[in-house]
Design a protein around this motif. Sequence first.
Motif, PDB file in Angstrom:
ATOM      1  N   ASN A 257      -0.953  12.791   3.987  1.00  0.00           N
ATOM      2  CA  ASN A 257       0.205  13.273   4.360  1.00  0.00           C
ATOM      3  C   ASN A 257       1.013  14.252   4.257  1.00  0.00           C
ATOM      4  O   ASN A 257       2.139  14.825   4.220  1.00  0.00           O
ATOM      5  CB  ASN A 257       1.190  11.693   4.165  1.00  0.00           C
ATOM      6  CG  ASN A 257       1.419  10.615   3.765  1.00  0.00           C
ATOM      7  OD1 ASN A 257       0.493  10.422   2.828  1.00  0.00           O
ATOM      8  ND2 ASN A 257       1.034  10.384   5.098  1.00  0.00           N
ATOM      9  N   ARG A 258      -0.199  15.449   3.803  1.00  0.00           N
ATOM     10  CA  ARG A 258       0.087  16.655   4.023  1.00  0.00           C
ATOM     11  C   ARG A 258      -1.220  17.667   3.617  1.00  0.00           C
ATOM     12  O   ARG A 258      -2.253  17.360   3.273  1.00  0.00           O
ATOM     13  CB  ARG A 258       0.241  16.703   2.239  1.00  0.00           C
ATOM     14  CG  ARG A 258       1.981  16.501   1.576  1.00  0.00           C
ATOM     15  CD  ARG A 258       2.131  16.704   0.127  1.00  0.00           C
ATOM     16  NE  ARG A 258       3.994  16.439  -0.293  1.00  0.00           N
ATOM     17  CZ  ARG A 258       4.147  14.913  -0.313  1.00  0.00           C
ATOM     18  NH1 ARG A 258       3.236  14.206  -0.049  1.00  0.00           N
ATOM     19  NH2 ARG A 258       5.346  14.702  -0.447  1.00  0.00           N
ATOM     20  N   ASP A 285       4.651  11.009  12.507  1.00  0.00           N
ATOM     21  CA  ASP A 285       4.996  10.405  11.436  1.00  0.00           C
ATOM     22  C   ASP A 285       4.153  10.642  10.608  1.00  0.00           C
ATOM     23  O   ASP A 285       4.225   9.156   9.517  1.00  0.00           O
ATOM     24  CB  ASP A 285       5.233   8.763  12.214  1.00  0.00           C
ATOM     25  CG  ASP A 285       6.326   8.649  13.366  1.00  0.00           C
ATOM     26  OD1 ASP A 285       6.984   9.713  12.847  1.00  0.00           O
ATOM     27  OD2 ASP A 285       6.150   8.455  14.551  1.00  0.00           O
ATOM     28  N   HIS A 286       3.490  10.804  10.022  1.00  0.00           N
ATOM     29  CA  HIS A 286       2.445  10.531   8.140  1.00  0.00           C
ATOM     30  C   HIS A 286       3.006  12.353   8.005  1.00  0.00           C
ATOM     31  O   HIS A 286       2.124  12.043   6.509  1.00  0.00           O
ATOM     32  CB  HIS A 286       0.927  10.092   8.900  1.00  0.00           C
ATOM     33  CG  HIS A 286       0.751   8.669   9.868  1.00  0.00           C
ATOM     34  ND1 HIS A 286       0.221   7.886   8.872  1.00  0.00           N
ATOM     35  CD2 HIS A 286       1.059   8.891  11.241  1.00  0.00           C
ATOM     36  CE1 HIS A 286       0.697   6.396   9.665  1.00  0.00           C
ATOM     37  NE2 HIS A 286       0.370   6.939  11.003  1.00  0.00           N
ATOM     38  N   LEU A 287       3.171  13.221   8.103  1.00  0.00           N
ATOM     39  CA  LEU A 287       3.611  14.185   7.395  1.00  0.00           C
ATOM     40  C   LEU A 287       4.679  14.133   6.505  1.00  0.00           C
ATOM     41  O   LEU A 287       5.681  13.475   6.771  1.00  0.00           O
ATOM     42  CB  LEU A 287       4.025  15.049   8.303  1.00  0.00           C
ATOM     43  CG  LEU A 287       2.743  15.485   8.970  1.00  0.00           C
ATOM     44  CD1 LEU A 287       2.655  17.010  10.114  1.00  0.00           C
ATOM     45  CD2 LEU A 287       1.749  15.855   8.761  1.00  0.00           C
ATOM     46  N   ASP A 288       4.652  14.743   5.438  1.00  0.00           N
ATOM     47  CA  ASP A 288       5.846  14.623   4.181  1.00  0.00           C
ATOM     48  C   ASP A 288       6.504  15.940   4.469  1.00  0.00           C
ATOM     49  O   ASP A 288       6.713  16.146   3.048  1.00  0.00           O
ATOM     50  CB  ASP A 288       5.314  13.756   3.059  1.00  0.00           C
ATOM     51  CG  ASP A 288       5.784  12.445   2.956  1.00  0.00           C
ATOM     52  OD1 ASP A 288       6.592  12.214   3.067  1.00  0.00           O
ATOM     53  OD2 ASP A 288       5.204  11.187   2.785  1.00  0.00           O
TER      54      ASP A 288
END
Lengths: 333, 469
Positions: A257-258, A285-288
């Motif tokens: 996610n990063r 939609d998976h990135l923080d």
Amino acid sequence: MSEERKLAYVMAFNEAVSQAMEADPDVFCAGEDIGAFGGVFGTFGGLQAKFGTDRVVDTPISEQAIVGLGVGAAATGLRPIVDLMFMDFICVAMDQIVNQAAKLKYMFGGEATLPLTITTAGGGGLSAAAQHSQSLEAILCHIPGLKVVYPSTPYDMKGLMMACIQEDNPTVMVKHKRLLGMSGHVPVEPYSIPLGTANVVRPGRDVTIVAYGRMVHESVAAAEKLAADGIECEIIDPRTLQPLDTDTIVASARRTNRVLVVHEAVRFGGLGAEIAAQIQEAAFDHLDAPVGRIGAPFSPVPFSPALEQHYIPSSAAIEAGVREAMFRNKVGA
Amino acid sequence: MATEFLMPKLGLTMEEGTILEWLVDDGATVQPGTPVLRIETDKVESDVEAVASGRLHRMADVGSTHTCGAVIAVLLADGEDAPSASTASATPAVSTAAAATNTTPEPAVDRRPAASISSDGRLLASPNARRVAAELGIDLDSVVGTGPGGRIVSEDVEEAATRPRPTRPSPAPTTRRTGDSSVLATAAARQLADLLGIDIAIVAPDASDGRVTRDGVAAHVRQLLASPRPAQPAETAPLPGAMQTPSATKRMSGMRGTIAKRMHSSLQQMAQLTLTMDATMDAVVADRESRKSRGNVPGFTDYVIAACARALREHGIVNSQVTDDGIALLPEVHVGMAVALDEGLVVPVVRNADRLDLQTLATETKRLATAARSGSLALADLEGGTFSVSALGMFGVDAFTPVINPPNTAIMGVGRLREDVVVDGKKVATRTRMTLSLTWDHRVFDGAPAAQFAQTVCRLLESPAQLDD
């Protein structure tokens, strides 16, 4: 078997060329001072003695002519390896590389094959100043028709160089100057690594670092330091920059996610921008955190060793980039 | 440090409040508990107390209306200067420095720290946090962001999922928020939807990746514009000025404004019609006589409320609400009773009216009527009605056409008690009778079930002993 044999990065290159020339009489080399002198970095050392002056050719100082020679020889059935001493000098040969090598197959409706390998030395760190230290791979990756590889280890060097020579389309093999002396495990027997396949250098769950060339090793150093703080970095070395193994990168991004992309080239318009864009397209939609980019400042590479050290991204800069991507306030603060 | 004084949210449905009066002078020092101002919502007037101490700096005028959570004053600490006007924007609640005397106990709806909201009101959450929240069914509003700038990251959502869920009041299915975070949508789509006030949940997602895209929102809006719409009330068109110099002009805000809006939209949104039916009240009259020795005698309207409440149990369709999903049958019976006031009317609610005996019901209606007239109704007394009873009999009215109190689907009007001469078989007799006027929403049920409901009410009124079961 040769499990334990160690070889330097430069000799892994040399061995790949040598084994390819042994296997295929159509393979030959041409470049400035690669014959009797063995190349400015010793990359072609001993090859002229072994294969003769017809197959290891010293050329005049004319990059345009060197690549042009390669294009013509490739188009007419040979499998040339042409060397440009410094990556900076590809600019001199840009017409041959961009307009000829990359385009001929297309212009001839697929009838022409160009099994040409252009080898060159990129990157800084030797205080070689602004005209001999550049990382121009992004320019090459922008050209449809070229494949670009950038190995980070002796093992990858031999396997990727072998794949470049066997490839029927033009390839550019970038050697990093500061990795030439790096020693590592290299099997004696010939092998090739498929172009377009990334290597997961180090698995980790918290953040993905995409790095290539010498930056892989800076990233590993940063990851070891971060691991002491419980931050597990996954390091992905694309190895081939064009075509790029987006699948492996995206799969990792979806897991961690990063992402932080690291390269020695100038940050603006660098390959990191492309990689970051592809990640957000495929894993938004998976990135923080925003995809981070570590690269050189928008400036020529300085000659001064102190300035150059500051200019080239270091493990400390990568560590800081990871911490930024991982940043969280203390809960309740 | 200065404490912001916010327009409080006194109930689920309160969206804005009007300042009626400042009870404390500008610059005066207040302590926690000091009543600072009086506000008027669409339902009640309420005094608002300070929960912090400080010097009051007013930032809003009497008569002005503010959304809940808007800063209407600040409480300054010693030596602090008043903020400049430019900072006096209505920012979302940071600390709820205002408590209202009339606050009904309810879970805090807006407990999100301001840090997760950007200056333009967007909830800051990473795309991954939004995805994980949707998967885990977590409302991002309840998550505290720990990322840069207060951004909610997926770890925050995962942590929130391990905590017990805050029991949010379940809103009616019709009220979905514009920024519904459980919907997968691109940032651009959310922004556009926010800008246009479109509920993103009703926009069709992109077929290729399942997210609502900006194009999808645009297509949705184009479709709305293209589709024929019912004539809109000319809310924005200015009305012609008074044809004479008025002797006085009453603002259509507060209670008057609410009645105006609700009654107008009630008639516009429903297919209302009214039937009347006469109920024989001799038994009720006798029942009241028999109770006179026992003190508190239920009023005639109380009998009707009790009869309706029990009839609603039998005719579930009448105790219902129209939602996006269809006609929702409501299991609990809460009957609202219209109470006329000088400035309008209120409809306090007799909760679980079907389970009260007449005596208890009469005590409750008396309490509600008294509280309504003294302006001391709590919001809980005003919420949740599933049916209403409205009486005009005391003014000599027999039948009328009551207007349904949304979101109910029916209302019963109570007429005057009168002596009728009736032909009973071959004999002429007198009966005490009352006309009941039932208005119902024809979208929900038809004439026959409406008449059957009215018959049940009449039957119950003819044997009031059943109203004590």
